[in-house]
Structure formats: C-alpha cells, structure tokens
Design an enzyme around this catalytic site. Structure first.
Site, short mmCIF file in Angstrom:
data_model
loop_
_atom_site.label_atom_id
_atom_site.label_comp_id
_atom_site.label_asym_id
_atom_site.label_seq_id
_atom_site.Cartn_x
_atom_site.Cartn_y
_atom_site.Cartn_z
N GLY A 113 0.71 -4.99 1.04
CA GLY A 113 -0.52 -5.06 0.25
C GLY A 113 -0.30 -5.68 -1.12
O GLY A 113 -1.24 -6.23 -1.71
N GLU B 128 5.07 -5.11 7.10
CA GLU B 128 4.34 -4.05 7.82
C GLU B 128 4.85 -3.84 9.24
O GLU B 128 4.78 -2.74 9.78
CB GLU B 128 2.84 -4.39 7.87
CG GLU B 128 2.11 -4.25 6.54
CD GLU B 128 2.09 -5.53 5.72
OE1 GLU B 128 2.94 -6.42 5.95
OE2 GLU B 128 1.21 -5.63 4.84
N GLU C 168 -0.53 -9.27 -0.49
CA GLU C 168 -1.94 -9.57 -0.17
C GLU C 168 -2.80 -9.55 -1.44
O GLU C 168 -3.69 -10.39 -1.60
CB GLU C 168 -2.46 -8.56 0.86
CG GLU C 168 -1.80 -8.76 2.22
CD GLU C 168 -2.10 -7.65 3.21
OE1 GLU C 168 -1.84 -6.47 2.89
OE2 GLU C 168 -2.60 -7.95 4.30
N ALA D 244 0.87 -1.18 0.00
CA ALA D 244 0.00 0.00 0.00
C ALA D 244 0.91 1.23 0.00
O ALA D 244 2.09 1.15 0.36
CB ALA D 244 -0.89 -0.02 1.23
N1 CO8 Z 1 4.63 3.29 -0.62
C1 CO8 Z 1 5.02 4.45 -1.16
N2 CO8 Z 1 6.16 4.61 -1.86
C2 CO8 Z 1 6.93 3.53 -2.03
C3 CO8 Z 1 6.59 2.28 -1.49
C4 CO8 Z 1 5.38 2.18 -0.77
N3 CO8 Z 1 4.94 1.01 -0.26
N4 CO8 Z 1 7.57 1.40 -1.80
C5 CO8 Z 1 8.48 2.08 -2.52
N5 CO8 Z 1 8.11 3.36 -2.66
C6 CO8 Z 1 8.82 4.45 -3.35
C7 CO8 Z 1 10.01 4.92 -2.57
O1 CO8 Z 1 9.62 5.83 -1.57
C8 CO8 Z 1 10.85 5.54 -3.66
O2 CO8 Z 1 10.32 6.79 -3.98
P1 CO8 Z 1 11.32 8.08 -4.11
O3 CO8 Z 1 12.19 7.74 -5.28
O4 CO8 Z 1 10.38 9.20 -4.36
O5 CO8 Z 1 12.07 8.16 -2.84
C9 CO8 Z 1 10.60 4.61 -4.86
O6 CO8 Z 1 9.37 3.94 -4.56
C10 CO8 Z 1 11.66 3.56 -5.04
O7 CO8 Z 1 11.83 2.87 -3.83
P2 CO8 Z 1 13.24 2.64 -3.12
O8 CO8 Z 1 14.18 3.79 -3.44
O9 CO8 Z 1 13.00 2.37 -1.67
O10 CO8 Z 1 13.73 1.35 -3.90
P3 CO8 Z 1 14.76 0.23 -3.38
O11 CO8 Z 1 15.02 -0.64 -4.55
O12 CO8 Z 1 15.90 0.83 -2.66
O13 CO8 Z 1 13.91 -0.62 -2.28
C11 CO8 Z 1 11.97 -1.78 -1.44
C12 CO8 Z 1 12.82 -1.39 -2.68
C13 CO8 Z 1 12.76 -2.74 -0.55
C14 CO8 Z 1 10.72 -2.47 -1.97
C15 CO8 Z 1 11.60 -0.51 -0.63
O14 CO8 Z 1 11.07 0.46 -1.52
C16 CO8 Z 1 10.59 -0.74 0.46
O15 CO8 Z 1 10.93 -1.26 1.52
N6 CO8 Z 1 9.31 -0.35 0.24
C17 CO8 Z 1 8.28 -0.42 1.23
C18 CO8 Z 1 7.79 -1.86 1.41
C19 CO8 Z 1 6.73 -1.91 2.49
O16 CO8 Z 1 6.96 -1.61 3.63
N7 CO8 Z 1 5.51 -2.35 2.09
C20 CO8 Z 1 4.39 -2.45 3.00
C21 CO8 Z 1 3.58 -1.20 2.98
S1 CO8 Z 1 2.28 -1.18 4.15
C22 CO8 Z 1 1.07 -2.14 3.45
O17 CO8 Z 1 1.18 -2.62 2.36
C23 CO8 Z 1 -0.14 -2.38 4.28
C24 CO8 Z 1 -1.28 -2.95 3.44
C25 CO8 Z 1 -2.55 -2.81 4.19
C26 CO8 Z 1 -3.82 -2.97 3.35
C27 CO8 Z 1 -4.36 -1.84 2.64
C28 CO8 Z 1 -4.51 -0.52 3.30
C29 CO8 Z 1 -5.08 0.59 2.42
#
Ligand code: CO8
Length: 258
Positions: free
Chosen positions: A109, A132, A112, A65
C-alpha cells in the site's frame, strides 16, 4: 483534527505531510489514512498552498497497509465497511499537485499510495515493491493497474508475482519515478519543486494535472479532446492574458490565479 500519526507543516507555499509512525515503518493503518485524508483536504482548501508533498522517514515512506490490523479481518465485513474505499482514495480527489517524496521502503500500500500521487521523487535509498503475494493476497489499492501503466507488463508482473523489490536506480530507468536525489536532500528538493509549481497560475496547474491524469484512464482520442477543452477554457483566465503579455513585454508574469 489533532494528528498523532502524521506531521503537518507548510514550507512557503508548499504543504508538507510527513507520515510519522516510525515504530511500524509508517504502516498505513486506518487512523493514519484518516489523518492523511484530513490533512490533504485541508491543504487543498487553503489558498495559500499551491502544492503538497507527502513523505515519510529516511527508512520508510510506508511499508504497506497495516498487516497486524488486517490479519483477522474477514469477508464480507471488509466488503461492507469501506475497507479500501474513501480513506485510501482521498489523494485522487485533490486538485493541487501532490508529490510523493520517497525514501526507504515503499511497499504494498505504500507503493500504491506513492503511485496515486501525481509524481514520485525518489531518494537514492528508495525501494519499491508489491510484496503482497508473500502474504497470500494481491495488491488492493490499485497496484496491479497503476504499476503496469507506469513500468509495463513484464516488470510489473515480475514484481507482483515474486515480490521482488526495485531500487531507486531501477525505478528511475523504468519511469516509476521522475528523478533521484540524495536522501538528505529529498524533502528540500520536493519542496523546491512544489514552490516552482505554486508560483505558477493555479488554474493552469490544476488543469495540467487533471489532463495528464486522464491519460491513464481513457483512450488517446478522448484524452486529446479533453485536453483541448481545458486548453481553450484557459483563454478565459486573466492569468493567460498576463502570462502571454509578460512574455511579449519581456518581463516576469504576475499571476493572480484568476
Ligand atoms: N504492517 C504492520 N507492521 C509492520 C509493517 C506492516 N506492513 N511493516 C513493518 N511493520 C512493523 C514490524 O512488524 C516491526 O514491528 P515490531 O518491532 O513491533 O515487531 C516494525 O514495523 C519494524 O519492522 P521490521 O522489524 O520487519 O523491520 P526490518 O527492517 O527488519 O524489515 C521490511 C523491513 C522489509 C519493510 C519488513 O518490515 C516487511 O517486510 N514489512 C512488510 C511489508 C509488506 O508485506 N507490505 C505489504 C503489506 S499488505 C498491503 O500493503 C496491501 C495493501 C492493500 C490496500 C489497502 C487495504 C486496506
């Protein structure tokens, strides 16, 4: 509806939806989920489409998400405005088989959403995770429930409590995915599977999907009763007569979805 965050096309009789928000690794924001739901409903209503594929990029199916969109939300606003409800669960309402073709990250998400599809075909670079816990929350779109049913308690517990990611090989061993294909072939393989499904009798395909999914949600006794009702009802279709006659006559069946 015009789409900005997904690409929608048909390949033969397969509807292909590509999540296309590369700058955010396909983070599932409200707009993307609304567009996805719209495309799914449109394909479900289209008689020319027999199966649907949801995929992302080679780097990310979806990294979860949208954390930036969520971070300032507060309770009880999130409770009242259908934060997770309809937008996230549209895929569960689709009658045609939905294949998740996952390359790269399927996190939070994203994992999921893949698990809400009927099956997951993984690229060799796929990575699944429920991170998460690192954000001070827990999975909220079924992750704690579907992951346990899919891979069992200990593995699910480890992933959900520590945020550890699982690679494609481990995911296949754990039965989270049906099989692994080279990343370059992922969409073609998913479409091939969709084409095979689309060539079969639509009522039996929809009922087979429904019956398998019921196995997740009820007891064995109820599930078997449900299956039997569907099985017997298929004897009212022309396709059942055609399928069995074709076998007896040693020819290919010609299904009409009636
Ligand atoms: N949300 C928003 N932006 C994101 C997300 C995300 N989940 N994941 C990546 N991005 C963005 C980054 O902020 C970055 O943006 P910017 O260039 O503007 O800084 C861009 O995507 C590229 O990401 P990274 O630079 O971090 O790329 P890396 O290759 O270094 O890392 C990862 C890749 C490991 C995937 C890393 O991006 C990461 O850890 N992302 C977050 C993963 C995460 O925590 N996911 C869970 C989110 S919470 C959730 O899903 C709850 C679901 C609940 C149900 C629904 C509710 C509505």
């Amino acid at each position: 509806m015009a789409h900005e965050m997904i690409l929608v096309e048909t390949q033969g009789r397969v509807g292909v939806i590509t999540l296309n928000r590369p700058q955010a690794l396909n983070a599932l924001c409200d707009q993307l989920m609304t567009e996805l739901g719209d495309a799914l409903r449109t394909f479900d209503a289209d008689p020319a489409v027999g199966a649907i594929v949801i995929t992302g990029s080679q780097k990310a199916f979806a990294a979860g998400a949208d954390i930036k969109e969520m971070k300032d939300r507060a309770y009880p606003g999130v409770y009242f405005d259908d934060f997770i409800g309809k937008r996230w669960e549209t895929v569960l309402t689709i009658q045609k088989p939905v294949i998740a073709a996952v390359a790269g990250f399927a996190l939070g998400g994203g994992c999921e959403l893949a698990m809400m599809c009927d099956l997951i075909l993984a690229a060799d670079n796929a990575k699944f995770g429920q991170p998460e816990i690192n954000l001070g929350i827990i999975p909220g779109a079924g992750g704690t429930q579907r992951l346990v049913r899919s891979i069992g308690k200990s593995k699910a517990m480890e992933m959900i409590l520590t945020g550890r990611m699982m690679d494609a090989q481990e995911a296949e061993r754990a039965n989270l995915v049906c099989r692994i294909v080279p990343v370059a072939d992922l969409v073609a393989e998913a479409v091939k599977m969709g084409e095979k499904i689309a060539s079969l009798s639509a009522p039996s395909v929809a009922m087979a999907k429904e019956a398998v999914n019921v196995a997740y949600e009820t007891t064995l006794r109820e599930g078997v009763r449900f299956e039997r009702r569907l099985f017997l009802s298929l004897f009212s279709t022309e396709d059942q007569k055609e399928g069995m006659a074709a076998f007896a006559e040693k020819r290919k069946p010609s299904f009409t979805n009636r």
